[in-house]
Design a protein around this motif. Structure first.
Motif, mmCIF file in Angstrom:
data_model
loop_
_atom_site.group_PDB
_atom_site.id
_atom_site.type_symbol
_atom_site.label_atom_id
_atom_site.label_comp_id
_atom_site.label_asym_id
_atom_site.label_seq_id
_atom_site.Cartn_x
_atom_site.Cartn_y
_atom_site.Cartn_z
ATOM 1 N N ILE A 330 0.746 -1.313 0.104
ATOM 2 C CA ILE A 330 0.037 0.024 -0.045
ATOM 3 C C ILE A 330 0.826 1.344 -0.038
ATOM 4 O O ILE A 330 2.184 1.164 0.283
ATOM 5 N N THR A 331 0.095 2.273 -0.402
ATOM 6 C CA THR A 331 1.001 3.682 0.074
ATOM 7 C C THR A 331 0.239 4.199 1.208
ATOM 8 O O THR A 331 -0.878 4.060 1.416
ATOM 9 N N LYS A 332 1.373 4.602 2.151
ATOM 10 C CA LYS A 332 0.968 4.803 3.368
ATOM 11 C C LYS A 332 -0.002 6.034 3.474
ATOM 12 O O LYS A 332 0.045 6.950 2.587
ATOM 13 N N PHE A 333 -1.176 5.780 4.483
ATOM 14 C CA PHE A 333 -2.114 6.654 4.582
ATOM 15 C C PHE A 333 -2.584 6.936 6.203
ATOM 16 O O PHE A 333 -2.361 5.752 6.859
ATOM 17 N N PRO A 334 -3.211 7.824 6.720
ATOM 18 C CA PRO A 334 -3.527 7.538 8.276
ATOM 19 C C PRO A 334 -4.440 6.557 8.473
ATOM 20 O O PRO A 334 -5.487 6.298 7.671
ATOM 21 N N ALA A 335 -4.222 5.750 9.347
ATOM 22 C CA ALA A 335 -5.290 4.334 9.819
ATOM 23 C C ALA A 335 -6.552 4.901 10.036
ATOM 24 O O ALA A 335 -7.491 4.055 9.655
ATOM 25 N N LYS A 336 -6.827 6.074 10.502
ATOM 26 C CA LYS A 336 -8.250 6.312 10.751
ATOM 27 C C LYS A 336 -9.137 6.409 9.532
ATOM 28 O O LYS A 336 -10.359 6.628 9.730
ATOM 29 N N GLU A 337 -8.457 6.525 8.263
ATOM 30 C CA GLU A 337 -9.486 6.400 7.228
ATOM 31 C C GLU A 337 -9.963 5.107 6.910
ATOM 32 O O GLU A 337 -10.616 5.093 5.808
ATOM 33 N N ILE A 338 -9.449 4.223 7.539
ATOM 34 C CA ILE A 338 -10.103 2.777 7.314
ATOM 35 C C ILE A 338 -10.702 2.154 8.663
ATOM 36 O O ILE A 338 -11.035 1.024 8.746
ATOM 37 N N TYR A 339 -10.887 2.891 9.611
ATOM 38 C CA TYR A 339 -11.566 2.403 11.170
ATOM 39 C C TYR A 339 -12.127 3.762 11.947
ATOM 40 O O TYR A 339 -11.703 4.818 11.400
ATOM 41 N N THR A 340 -12.987 3.320 12.443
ATOM 42 C CA THR A 340 -13.751 4.231 13.422
ATOM 43 C C THR A 340 -13.725 3.566 14.805
ATOM 44 O O THR A 340 -13.983 2.320 14.993
ATOM 45 N N ASP A 341 -13.393 4.100 16.044
ATOM 46 C CA ASP A 341 -13.574 3.482 17.376
ATOM 47 C C ASP A 341 -14.649 4.209 17.953
ATOM 48 O O ASP A 341 -14.809 4.337 19.453
ATOM 49 N N ALA A 342 -15.807 4.721 17.039
ATOM 50 C CA ALA A 342 -16.783 5.562 17.948
ATOM 51 C C ALA A 342 -17.892 4.429 18.455
ATOM 52 O O ALA A 342 -18.678 5.232 19.167
ATOM 53 N N MET A 343 -17.896 3.336 18.207
ATOM 54 C CA MET A 343 -18.904 2.411 18.601
ATOM 55 C C MET A 343 -18.651 1.396 19.829
ATOM 56 O O MET A 343 -19.413 0.850 20.358
ATOM 57 N N PHE A 344 -17.348 1.189 20.399
ATOM 58 C CA PHE A 344 -16.993 0.234 21.193
ATOM 59 C C PHE A 344 -17.714 0.647 22.502
ATOM 60 O O PHE A 344 -17.924 -0.457 23.322
ATOM 61 N N LYS A 345 -18.078 2.015 22.832
ATOM 62 C CA LYS A 345 -18.602 1.910 24.251
ATOM 63 C C LYS A 345 -20.140 1.398 24.088
ATOM 64 O O LYS A 345 -20.595 0.750 25.139
ATOM 65 N N ALA A 346 -20.557 1.707 23.114
ATOM 66 C CA ALA A 346 -22.138 0.880 22.896
ATOM 67 C C ALA A 346 -21.980 -0.626 22.914
ATOM 68 O O ALA A 346 -22.832 -1.349 23.496
ATOM 69 N N PHE A 347 -20.928 -0.933 22.338
ATOM 70 C CA PHE A 347 -20.775 -2.562 22.345
ATOM 71 C C PHE A 347 -20.585 -2.982 23.858
ATOM 72 O O PHE A 347 -20.878 -4.053 24.131
ATOM 73 N N ASN A 348 -20.161 -2.128 24.790
ATOM 74 C CA ASN A 348 -19.565 -2.729 25.998
ATOM 75 C C ASN A 348 -20.820 -2.214 27.067
ATOM 76 O O ASN A 348 -20.737 -2.612 28.212
ATOM 77 N N ASP A 349 -22.007 -1.823 26.323
ATOM 78 C CA ASP A 349 -23.092 -1.366 27.384
ATOM 79 C C ASP A 349 -24.058 -2.543 27.709
ATOM 80 O O ASP A 349 -25.227 -2.439 27.271
ATOM 81 N N PHE A 350 -23.617 -3.373 28.628
ATOM 82 C CA PHE A 350 -24.516 -4.673 28.945
ATOM 83 C C PHE A 350 -23.820 -5.017 30.336
ATOM 84 O O PHE A 350 -22.891 -4.587 30.710
ATOM 85 N N SER A 351 -24.507 -5.733 31.249
ATOM 86 C CA SER A 351 -24.289 -6.144 32.163
ATOM 87 C C SER A 351 -23.179 -7.282 32.060
ATOM 88 O O SER A 351 -23.697 -8.342 31.937
ATOM 89 N N TYR A 352 -21.977 -7.197 32.442
ATOM 90 C CA TYR A 352 -20.961 -8.224 32.438
ATOM 91 C C TYR A 352 -21.355 -9.163 33.281
ATOM 92 O O TYR A 352 -21.049 -10.486 33.158
ATOM 93 N N ASP A 353 -21.685 -9.072 34.511
ATOM 94 C CA ASP A 353 -21.995 -9.853 35.454
ATOM 95 C C ASP A 353 -23.041 -10.715 35.201
ATOM 96 O O ASP A 353 -23.008 -11.941 35.566
#
Length: 363
Positions: A330-353
């Protein structure tokens, strides 16, 4: 969950990426904000980059067997594809809403307007490596000159990784021979009989080799240390139009991860229940113990303690792209151009217990 194998195999990864970009541009993807409801559940089509089920994907069996998809209002159809490139093709062309794939096809496709983006991590670490059987006279990558490196297939990502590692260490990519050794019993036999001097496989395959009684020693490749391996990807269009569905999917998978960590034996039994062929012919105690060892590889480093399951680390993603750029993929580009970390808090919004309690009650 319905599962079927993809039957269309295209020889060139780059050809697939180009075809995919064309298909995607033709508007094969639905314009609706989400799939139509079916029996009160939202249908989702999921492309998983694996030729078959194994203990390394036990979490993805748990999410179905323990009802986590249903809890999130989803009816998920999982289709298996032999390679990450083919999974990427399906998602980009609208044949799947999302897919599980390593970082290469999305990064390579970025320069070809494939327009895919990751929204959740699955492989917290780079999964490919070079290893040698215990007692080998190969002590460094430089020692591989003139040797035979076993790969699952000559066109595999592991083979590409081996060639790149040789180049990064000042050697021709043809300095060593790549020998296809397949998988399973064929692979184990090739290693035990000395048909190859080294291996270029991925983490789960190495654990399967170790389970067969072969002791291995890694050959460090500095460029991939602390690099990210990949995860769940979708189109940028889906990222907005199907955000709620993606969040529910990610949360269902996060629950499955918590369940698997709390009771890995139950997770392996869930895999066996849905896919009996993964059970094998070993006595139950050994089969279960070996399966747990493979699953443990996938559970390592996922982010249980601080409840960051699914989070994509920018430094690790950048490290992966740096390696690919150094290999000329590849030709180098910023990693943010192929990912978002905006959802992981919603992924973890449940009772682990609650999920842990469910796991502890499981057989």
């Amino acid at each position: 969950m319905k599962t079927r194998r993809a039957v269309k195999v295209i020889g060139s990864a780059f050809a697939i990426l180009c075809v995919t970009a064309t298909l995607s541009a033709c508007g094969s993807e639905s314009e609706s904000a989400g799939p139509a409801k079916s029996g009160g559940l939202t249908p989702v089509t999921f492309a998983m980059a694996s030729p078959s089920w194994n203990a390394g994907y036990a979490v993805m069996a748990v999410v179905e067997a323990e009802g986590f998809y249903k809890e999130e209002g989803l009816k998920v159809t999982t289709n298996l594809f032999p390679s990450a490139t083919q999974a990427a093709q399906q998602v980009a062309a609208g044949g799947a809403d999302l897919g599980l794939m390593t970082v290469e096809p999305v990064a390579i496709g970025h320069g070809k307007n494939l327009d895919l983006t990751y929204f959740s991590s699955y492989w917290a670490k780079w999964i490919y490596s070079l290893q040698v059987p215990d007692g080998s006279d190969v002590k460094s990558i430089a020692d591989l000159k003139g040797k035979k490196i076993g790969v699952s297939a000559v066109a595999s990502s592991g083979a590409t990784f081996a060639r790149t590692a040789l180049k990064l260490n000042g050697m021709s990519e043809n300095a060593a021979s790549l020998v296809p050794i397949g998988a399973g019993a064929q692979q184990i036999n090739a290693i035990k009989t000395g048909q190859v001097d080294a291996l270029a496989l991925w983490d789960i395959q190495y654990q399967l080799v170790k389970n067969a009684g072969v002791t291995l020693t890694p050959l460090p490749v500095e460029a991939t240390a602390d690099a990210w391996g990949g995860g769940f990807a979708t189109t940028r269009k889906n990222l907005e139009a199907k955000k709620d569905i993606l969040q529910r999917f990610g949360r269902a998978v996060a629950k499955a991860f918590v369940f698997a960590k709390a009771n890995p034996e139950a997770a392996i039994r869930d895999l066996w229940k849905l896919y009996p062929e993964t059970r094998g012919s070993d006595p139950e105690e050994k089969a279960l113990a070996d399966g747990v060892k493979v699953l443990q590889v996938r559970l390592d480093g996922q982010g249980f303690d601080d409840k960051t399951l699914g989070r994509i680390d920018d430094a690790a993603a950048t490290r992966a792209l740096d390696f690919m750029a150094s290999a000329g993929l590849i030709t180098k580009f910023p990693a943010k151009e192929i990912y978002t970390d905006a959802m992981f808090k919603a992924f973890n919004d449940f009772s682990y217990d609650d999920v842990i309690k469910q796991a502890q009650k499981a057989g």
